[in-house]
Design an enzyme around this catalytic site. Sequence first.
Site, PDB file in Angstrom:
ATOM      1  N   ALA A 134      73.545  54.558 -20.064  1.00  0.00           N
ATOM      2  CA  ALA A 134      72.933  53.889 -21.002  1.00  0.00           C
ATOM      3  C   ALA A 134      72.482  52.650 -21.099  1.00  0.00           C
ATOM      4  O   ALA A 134      73.224  51.863 -20.853  1.00  0.00           O
ATOM      5  CB  ALA A 134      74.023  54.469 -21.987  1.00  0.00           C
ATOM      6  N   GLY A 179      75.463  58.512 -18.119  1.00  0.00           N
ATOM      7  CA  GLY A 179      74.247  59.380 -18.409  1.00  0.00           C
ATOM      8  C   GLY A 179      73.401  59.550 -17.137  1.00  0.00           C
ATOM      9  O   GLY A 179      72.316  60.595 -17.011  1.00  0.00           O
ATOM     10  N   GLU A 182      74.398  62.561 -15.312  1.00  0.00           N
ATOM     11  CA  GLU A 182      74.306  63.364 -16.270  1.00  0.00           C
ATOM     12  C   GLU A 182      72.830  63.996 -16.573  1.00  0.00           C
ATOM     13  O   GLU A 182      72.502  65.202 -16.298  1.00  0.00           O
ATOM     14  CB  GLU A 182      74.756  63.106 -17.619  1.00  0.00           C
ATOM     15  CG  GLU A 182      76.178  62.706 -18.035  1.00  0.00           C
ATOM     16  CD  GLU A 182      76.383  62.973 -19.844  1.00  0.00           C
ATOM     17  OE1 GLU A 182      76.705  63.518 -20.506  1.00  0.00           O
ATOM     18  OE2 GLU A 182      75.498  61.789 -20.011  1.00  0.00           O
ATOM     19  N   GLU A 202      82.004  57.058 -19.170  1.00  0.00           N
ATOM     20  CA  GLU A 202      82.290  56.737 -20.838  1.00  0.00           C
ATOM     21  C   GLU A 202      83.018  56.247 -21.177  1.00  0.00           C
ATOM     22  O   GLU A 202      83.649  55.674 -22.046  1.00  0.00           O
ATOM     23  CB  GLU A 202      81.171  57.849 -21.584  1.00  0.00           C
ATOM     24  CG  GLU A 202      80.047  58.188 -21.040  1.00  0.00           C
ATOM     25  CD  GLU A 202      79.737  59.286 -19.576  1.00  0.00           C
ATOM     26  OE1 GLU A 202      78.999  59.348 -19.748  1.00  0.00           O
ATOM     27  OE2 GLU A 202      80.589  58.997 -18.685  1.00  0.00           O
TER      28      GLU A 202
END
Length: 356
Positions: A134, A179, A182, A202
């Site tokens: 992020a 992310g 991900e 996270e």
Amino acid sequence: MTTILCRLTGPRCSLWRYGAVIKRETHSRTSHVIPQGRARLLAGGGRPLTGYSRAQSRRQHTEAAAAVEVDLKRLEGKDDGIVEVLMCRHKARNALGNVFVSQMRQVVSTLYNDSAVRVVIFRSLVPGVFCAGADLKERALMNNSESDLFVHGLRSLMTQIALLPTPTIAAMDGVALGGGLELALACDLRAAANSAQMGLIETTRGLLPGAGGSQRLPRMIGVTLAKELIFTGRRVGGQTALEMGLINRVVEQNQTGDAAYREALSLAREILPQAPIAVRMAKEAMNRGMEVHYESLIFFKGLYISEFSDCSLLQVDIGSAMAIERMCYARVIPTRDRQEGMAAFIQKRAPRYTGE
């Protein structure tokens, strides 16, 4: 189990119709193609993030016009059919900001209906980094509703990548956190350098994986191990990731820092000669079948097996998955590629597949 079977056979919830709806909805949000350097800034399929000031919007629009953060490269010659998605946000280590996410969505959307594409490699042009996760500087400027909307758009992007009909490979030559991991999890296959660090971190930031990581990681390495990694926010290296089943291949990093990319390219070259329709249908069968299997596991989790006089109900998930396989197989039977494969075998020559 009735629900599961309904998804396979019911008039309102056919798997094929469901897949088509997802893709139509995805294309309806992303079918427009914006020239490089002029990608829209706002995530979520072009919808504005409410609450951003006009000054912020103008500033972001200017930044987007000046920089390409995600690009597309089509290989040629013997590698024709391999496409590379290039992540090149150098200053922010490929952090998932508004411009980056919007440009990635645009690039991915162009690949959906392109029959010339046979394999897609996601790689970074930023040394030592795959994707840092992020963009916390941008996120700090968002209020709660803006943050929720942005993460929703990010989650839909990962789903868009996962639904690409062709095989996808993440080439992880560096850090893949939050992310960034991900994004790699949304790909079919992953190659990593042994020096690469990856993790869903996270919880160390007061969050949880919100772009599919909390669902894809357990399906990939098992629930117990996934919980340990997510609860602790632990980072793992390439060799450990291989042992966990998180990645497919690990290689020693080279002097140019692109060993994982070279390994991913080697893997893409192994896929390239195979019949493209058969490969796409194999991906469809495995992805849909695994989802049915996972739903069945959830259904049975709270039941005592001794309650059943036999184990016939335990076969419902595999039976439903076999029905999916049959549908995918039926799509391959009338193709010219199937005829070519049989003819090449009989004539003892290499097949020449055309994707028809």
